[in-house]
Write an enzyme that holds these catalytic residues in place. Structure first.
Site, PDB file in Angstrom:
ATOM      1  N   CYS A   2      20.156  43.848  57.808  1.00 53.33           N
ATOM      2  CA  CYS A   2      20.617  43.845  56.430  1.00 53.33           C
ATOM      3  C   CYS A   2      20.553  42.431  55.873  1.00 53.33           C
ATOM      4  O   CYS A   2      20.365  41.462  56.601  1.00 53.33           O
ATOM      5  CB  CYS A   2      22.050  44.361  56.365  1.00 53.33           C
ATOM      6  SG  CYS A   2      22.302  45.923  57.236  1.00 53.33           S
ATOM      7  N   ARG A  27      14.849  42.795  53.899  1.00 52.50           N
ATOM      8  CA  ARG A  27      15.688  42.957  55.089  1.00 52.50           C
ATOM      9  C   ARG A  27      16.392  44.305  55.125  1.00 52.50           C
ATOM     10  O   ARG A  27      16.897  44.707  56.175  1.00 52.50           O
ATOM     11  CB  ARG A  27      16.740  41.834  55.141  1.00 52.50           C
ATOM     12  CG  ARG A  27      16.160  40.446  55.285  1.00 52.50           C
ATOM     13  CD  ARG A  27      17.277  39.437  55.407  1.00 52.50           C
ATOM     14  NE  ARG A  27      18.069  39.679  56.588  1.00 52.50           N
ATOM     15  CZ  ARG A  27      17.838  39.123  57.775  1.00 52.50           C
ATOM     16  NH1 ARG A  27      16.831  38.301  57.924  1.00 52.50           N
ATOM     17  NH2 ARG A  27      18.600  39.382  58.813  1.00 52.50           N
ATOM     18  N   TRP A  76      20.293  48.216  55.656  1.00 54.06           N
ATOM     19  CA  TRP A  76      19.320  48.969  56.447  1.00 54.06           C
ATOM     20  C   TRP A  76      20.148  49.737  57.462  1.00 54.06           C
ATOM     21  O   TRP A  76      20.767  49.159  58.347  1.00 54.06           O
ATOM     22  CB  TRP A  76      18.341  48.015  57.137  1.00 54.06           C
ATOM     23  CG  TRP A  76      17.165  48.698  57.773  1.00 54.06           C
ATOM     24  CD1 TRP A  76      15.994  49.042  57.168  1.00 54.06           C
ATOM     25  CD2 TRP A  76      17.035  49.082  59.144  1.00 54.06           C
ATOM     26  NE1 TRP A  76      15.147  49.628  58.074  1.00 54.06           N
ATOM     27  CE2 TRP A  76      15.747  49.666  59.295  1.00 54.06           C
ATOM     28  CE3 TRP A  76      17.858  49.013  60.264  1.00 54.06           C
ATOM     29  CZ2 TRP A  76      15.288  50.158  60.514  1.00 54.06           C
ATOM     30  CZ3 TRP A  76      17.402  49.499  61.469  1.00 54.06           C
ATOM     31  CH2 TRP A  76      16.123  50.065  61.585  1.00 54.06           C
ATOM     32  N   ASN A 112      26.242  42.039  58.586  1.00 49.77           N
ATOM     33  CA  ASN A 112      24.901  42.288  59.112  1.00 49.77           C
ATOM     34  C   ASN A 112      24.985  42.263  60.632  1.00 49.77           C
ATOM     35  O   ASN A 112      25.467  41.294  61.213  1.00 49.77           O
ATOM     36  CB  ASN A 112      23.936  41.201  58.610  1.00 49.77           C
ATOM     37  CG  ASN A 112      22.582  41.284  59.275  1.00 49.77           C
ATOM     38  OD1 ASN A 112      22.186  42.331  59.757  1.00 49.77           O
ATOM     39  ND2 ASN A 112      21.866  40.166  59.308  1.00 49.77           N
ATOM     40  N   GLY A 113      24.523  43.333  61.285  1.00 47.55           N
ATOM     41  CA  GLY A 113      24.575  43.393  62.743  1.00 47.55           C
ATOM     42  C   GLY A 113      25.080  44.744  63.213  1.00 47.55           C
ATOM     43  O   GLY A 113      25.161  45.707  62.444  1.00 47.55           O
ATOM     44  N   GLU A 495      -3.145  44.436  67.136  1.00 52.74           N
ATOM     45  CA  GLU A 495      -2.557  43.970  65.882  1.00 52.74           C
ATOM     46  C   GLU A 495      -3.172  44.692  64.681  1.00 52.74           C
ATOM     47  O   GLU A 495      -2.464  45.023  63.730  1.00 52.74           O
ATOM     48  CB  GLU A 495      -2.738  42.458  65.750  1.00 52.74           C
ATOM     49  CG  GLU A 495      -2.221  41.864  64.451  1.00 52.74           C
ATOM     50  CD  GLU A 495      -0.725  42.024  64.235  1.00 52.74           C
ATOM     51  OE1 GLU A 495      -0.262  41.752  63.112  1.00 52.74           O
ATOM     52  OE2 GLU A 495      -0.012  42.443  65.178  1.00 52.74           O
ATOM     53  N   LYS A 499      -1.014  46.837  61.905  1.00 53.25           N
ATOM     54  CA  LYS A 499      -1.075  46.601  60.458  1.00 53.25           C
ATOM     55  C   LYS A 499      -1.364  47.901  59.706  1.00 53.25           C
ATOM     56  O   LYS A 499      -0.815  48.150  58.643  1.00 53.25           O
ATOM     57  CB  LYS A 499      -2.160  45.569  60.132  1.00 53.25           C
ATOM     58  CG  LYS A 499      -1.774  44.151  60.428  1.00 53.25           C
ATOM     59  CD  LYS A 499      -0.685  43.693  59.474  1.00 53.25           C
ATOM     60  CE  LYS A 499       0.254  42.711  60.103  1.00 53.25           C
ATOM     61  NZ  LYS A 499       1.061  43.153  61.208  1.00 53.25           N
ATOM     62  N   GLU A 502       1.880  50.520  60.078  1.00 52.00           N
ATOM     63  CA  GLU A 502       3.190  50.176  59.535  1.00 52.00           C
ATOM     64  C   GLU A 502       3.223  50.191  58.014  1.00 52.00           C
ATOM     65  O   GLU A 502       4.286  50.426  57.426  1.00 52.00           O
ATOM     66  CB  GLU A 502       3.669  48.818  60.063  1.00 52.00           C
ATOM     67  CG  GLU A 502       2.874  47.608  59.629  1.00 52.00           C
ATOM     68  CD  GLU A 502       3.399  46.322  60.266  1.00 52.00           C
ATOM     69  OE1 GLU A 502       4.563  46.296  60.698  1.00 52.00           O
ATOM     70  OE2 GLU A 502       2.644  45.340  60.332  1.00 52.00           O
ATOM     71  N   HIS A 518     -10.348  58.315  79.722  1.00 50.66           N
ATOM     72  CA  HIS A 518      -9.201  58.744  80.528  1.00 50.66           C
ATOM     73  C   HIS A 518      -8.172  59.486  79.670  1.00 50.66           C
ATOM     74  O   HIS A 518      -6.968  59.356  79.881  1.00 50.66           O
ATOM     75  CB  HIS A 518      -8.559  57.531  81.208  1.00 50.66           C
ATOM     76  CG  HIS A 518      -9.464  56.874  82.204  1.00 50.66           C
ATOM     77  ND1 HIS A 518      -9.642  57.342  83.477  1.00 50.66           N
ATOM     78  CD2 HIS A 518     -10.292  55.797  82.081  1.00 50.66           C
ATOM     79  CE1 HIS A 518     -10.512  56.576  84.122  1.00 50.66           C
ATOM     80  NE2 HIS A 518     -10.922  55.627  83.289  1.00 50.66           N
ATOM     81  N   LYS A 617      12.151  43.230  58.008  1.00 48.39           N
ATOM     82  CA  LYS A 617      11.391  42.036  58.368  1.00 48.39           C
ATOM     83  C   LYS A 617      11.881  41.432  59.680  1.00 48.39           C
ATOM     84  O   LYS A 617      11.096  41.120  60.557  1.00 48.39           O
ATOM     85  CB  LYS A 617      11.504  41.007  57.241  1.00 48.39           C
ATOM     86  CG  LYS A 617      10.769  39.698  57.503  1.00 48.39           C
ATOM     87  CD  LYS A 617       9.276  39.927  57.575  1.00 48.39           C
ATOM     88  CE  LYS A 617       8.509  38.637  57.773  1.00 48.39           C
ATOM     89  NZ  LYS A 617       7.074  38.894  57.970  1.00 48.39           N
TER      90      LYS A 617
END
Length: 622
Positions: A2, A27, A76, A112-113, A495, A499, A502, A518, A617
């Site tokens: 958050c 955030r 969040w 936040n947490g 990567e 990208k 997400e 496989h 983020k």
């Protein structure tokens, strides 16, 4: 994950709080709220579900609330679904959760947490006649502060200290007390928090961009510390209530650096900032044809004695580690293990005491990475942090720090921070190779020149982005995309795939090309997009053979390769070329088209590029 803000001064607090929250919306964004006090009056709390603009509309941009002291929050969700009742701020008294109005409470706060033992604390408070209106751990925390404040009849600092002793978890806590108008009290454990001052104003935030418009002078509050904040005045305390001296840090990047600068999205702005960010990071550690890591602090003796390197990270930073593994082992001759921080911290495995743990994190606050760093230190292993935020938790706690010069990165999907982390990995590799004498000096000079050529070559790729935009529009409705490669190309694929998934919400996976047979190849069907990364000369033909197997099963092939390396246009349906650079460092160039591919696909689908759903983020909770 958050975002929190706070303000005390001589101006109307509401607009400043909302402006700060707008810089932190990346955030958290399922709900938002602010609480503002006008002198000794009760705090007025206003909340809204959804994006920050809903709260802004509800408060006329904050101007509907009178008062020069206030706190704010973007959420969040962790405990409790996104809703008006669960939105912050929370209060110590009873509340209907209607989301607005004056509140009769001793304590109003945001957090936040995650409070791990919140259920145990909640049961304790229920036994003392507290009633709860939300499903959040934050309400428990605020009411626990209220409990100790009233039980022991102590001041805010002592009440908060007694609370923190009982709490397990992470927090950046910000509270206002009815009896102390014109003051905000804060405390921190693991979750990020900064405090800015300028003349007779004070500012509080989770991250620097929220206050850069107002001041560059900031304090970093450490773990298990508290602070009393008045207009233009900050006093820090330890858990014993003793005052702690702090020095002001001046933030060097500008407020404009955190704005969009004419681009439609922060992500595209940050993609275009990569040439400068990479050049700045190179210049920090390279002078002429010499690498200077004296600021990092690793001695030649330490480098020579290394028998193992653990690269520990999450997400994109872990992909940087995957690429580092290949080049460190080949050029510096040191065995490397790349570990997901969320796994490393819980593994029961023998650790090499002569190892170096390299912890990579853009924010320097990633919870799992921070925990992994502490575990490494507890086991007597030297630690090196590669981070972007000066004064962050990981930077402060690591034995050595190598800073990237990416500047503020706002978009949830990392671009320029990732590229700068790669550069740090390259330079660290060459320094190790120099000290351990695994490369001749002329070879090191050649490699340095190749690295120094990267910023200009990134710019050339960006000049030709229109082809990527066209291709992205064509495949915006894809259901599955597979990225394949071998060696460094596999690390790049990881990567590139991240990208894509997400920010476009398309199912995307990266595979080592040799693993297709496989099991994965059974997923290939007519029209499936397969993207082959083809930059490693010794492995390129083998990957092309794997792509041909996909094509025979109906796949559409895109090949990403370097100019003049190999004519692949006859083997694939669409080709993207990048400038030539030494194959060890080609990841810095190959990732740019894949960043653009993900970006343009998201735009073509009309999605929120900078704030993809369910993501934040900085992952500051487990």
């Amino acid at each position: 994950m958050c975002g929190i803000v706070g303000y005390i001064g001589h101006k109307q607090a509401g607009p400043i709080l909302l402006d700060g929250l707008s810089k932190l919306e990346y955030r958290g964004y399922d709900s938002a709220g602010i609480a503002v006090r006008n002198g000794s009056d009760q705090a007025v709390v206003v909340k809204a579900v959804g994006k920050l603009e809903n709260l802004s509309n509800k408060t006329n941009g904050g101007y509907a609330l009178s008062g020069e002291c206030g706190i704010g929050h973007t959420r969040w969700a962790t405990h409790g679904a996104p809703s008006l009742i669960n939105a912050h701020p929370h209060v110590s008294g009873n509340c209907t959760g209607s989301g607005s109005g004056e509140v009769e409470s001793e304590v109003v706060g945001v957090h936040n947490g995650i409070i791990e033992n919140f259920q145990e604390l909640k049961e304790k408070l229920i036994r003392h006649n507290y009633r709860f209106y939300s499903d959040t751990d934050t309400e428990v925390l605020i009411k626990l502060v209220d409990y100790y404040y009233k039980k022991y009849k102590v001041g805010p600092i002592d009440a908060i200290a007694k609370t923190l002793v009982r709490v397990r978890g992470s927090y950046a806590l910000e509270v206002m007390f009815k009896d102390y108008p014109g003051e905000i009290y804060v405390a921190r454990q693991q979750s990020p928090m900064i405090i800015g001052v300028k003349d007779d104003e004070s500012f509080i935030a989770s991250d620097v961009p929220a206050i850069l418009k107002y001041t560059r002078d900031v304090y970093y509050i450490d773990n298990m510390e508290m602070a009393r904040i008045r207009a233009g005045e900050v006093t820090f305390f330890n858990l014993d209530g003793d005052e702690v001296e702090k020095e002001v840090t001046t933030v060097t990047f500008s407020a404009e650096a955190a704005e969009k600068g004419g681009f439609e999205h922060f992500m595209m702005k940050e993609i275009h900032e990569q040439p400068k960010a990479v050049a700045d990071t190179i210049a920090k550690y390279v002078s002429g044809d010499k690498i200077d890591l004296s600021e990092v602090g690793i001695t030649d003796e330490e480098a020579k004695e290394l028998s193992q390197i653990y690269v520990i990270a999450c997400g994109s930073a872990w992909h940087v580690g995957m690429e580092m593994q290949y080049i460190i082992e080949e050029l510096a001759g040191v065995p490397v293990r790349v570990e997901l921080a969320s796994e490393f911290r819980y593994r029961q495995m023998p650790l090499d005491k002569n190892a170096l743990a390299v912890v990579i994190s853009q924010s320097g606050e990633t919870a799992d990475s921070l925990a992994a760093l502490r575990l490494a230190k507890e086991n007597g292993i030297k630690t090196l942090a590669i981070v972007n935020v000066v004064g962050s938790s990981i930077a402060r706690e690591a034995d050595h720090v190598m800073y990237t010069l990416a500047g503020p990165e706002i978009s949830v999907a990392t671009t320029k921070a990732y590229s700068c982390q790669l550069i740090c990995g390259y330079l660290l590799t060459l320094k190790l190779a120099e000290v351990r004498e695994t490369l001749e000096s002329d070879k090191i000079s050649y490699y340095i020149k190749e690295i120094q050529s990267i910023p200009e070559k990134i710019g050339k790729i960006l000049d030709e982005k229109d082809r990527i935009q066209w291709f992205s529009a064509k495949y915006a409705n894809a259901h599955d995309i597979f990225f394949i490669g071998r060696g460094i190309d596999y690390a790049i694929s990881l990567e590139g795939s991240l990208k894509m998934k997400e920010i476009s919400y398309i199912h995307s996976e990266a595979y080592a090309a040799g693993e297709l047979k496989h099991g994965t190849i059974s997923l290939i069907e007519e029209g499936t997009l397969v993207i082959g990364v083809l930059t490693q000369p010794a492995l390129l033909e083998k990957t092309i053979s794997n792509m041909a197997e996909c094509k025979s099963r109906g796949a559409y092939l895109m090949g990403l390769t370097t100019y003049g390396r190999y004519n692949i246009e006859d083997q694939v349906d669409f080709t993207v070329y990048i400038p030539k650079v030494d194959e060890h460092f080609v990841g810095s160039l190959a990732i740019i088209p894949l960043q653009l591919l993900g970006y343009y696909t998201s735009v073509a689908k009309g999605l929120d590029v900078d704030k993809p759903r369910n993501l934040a983020k900085s992952v500051t909770v487990e």
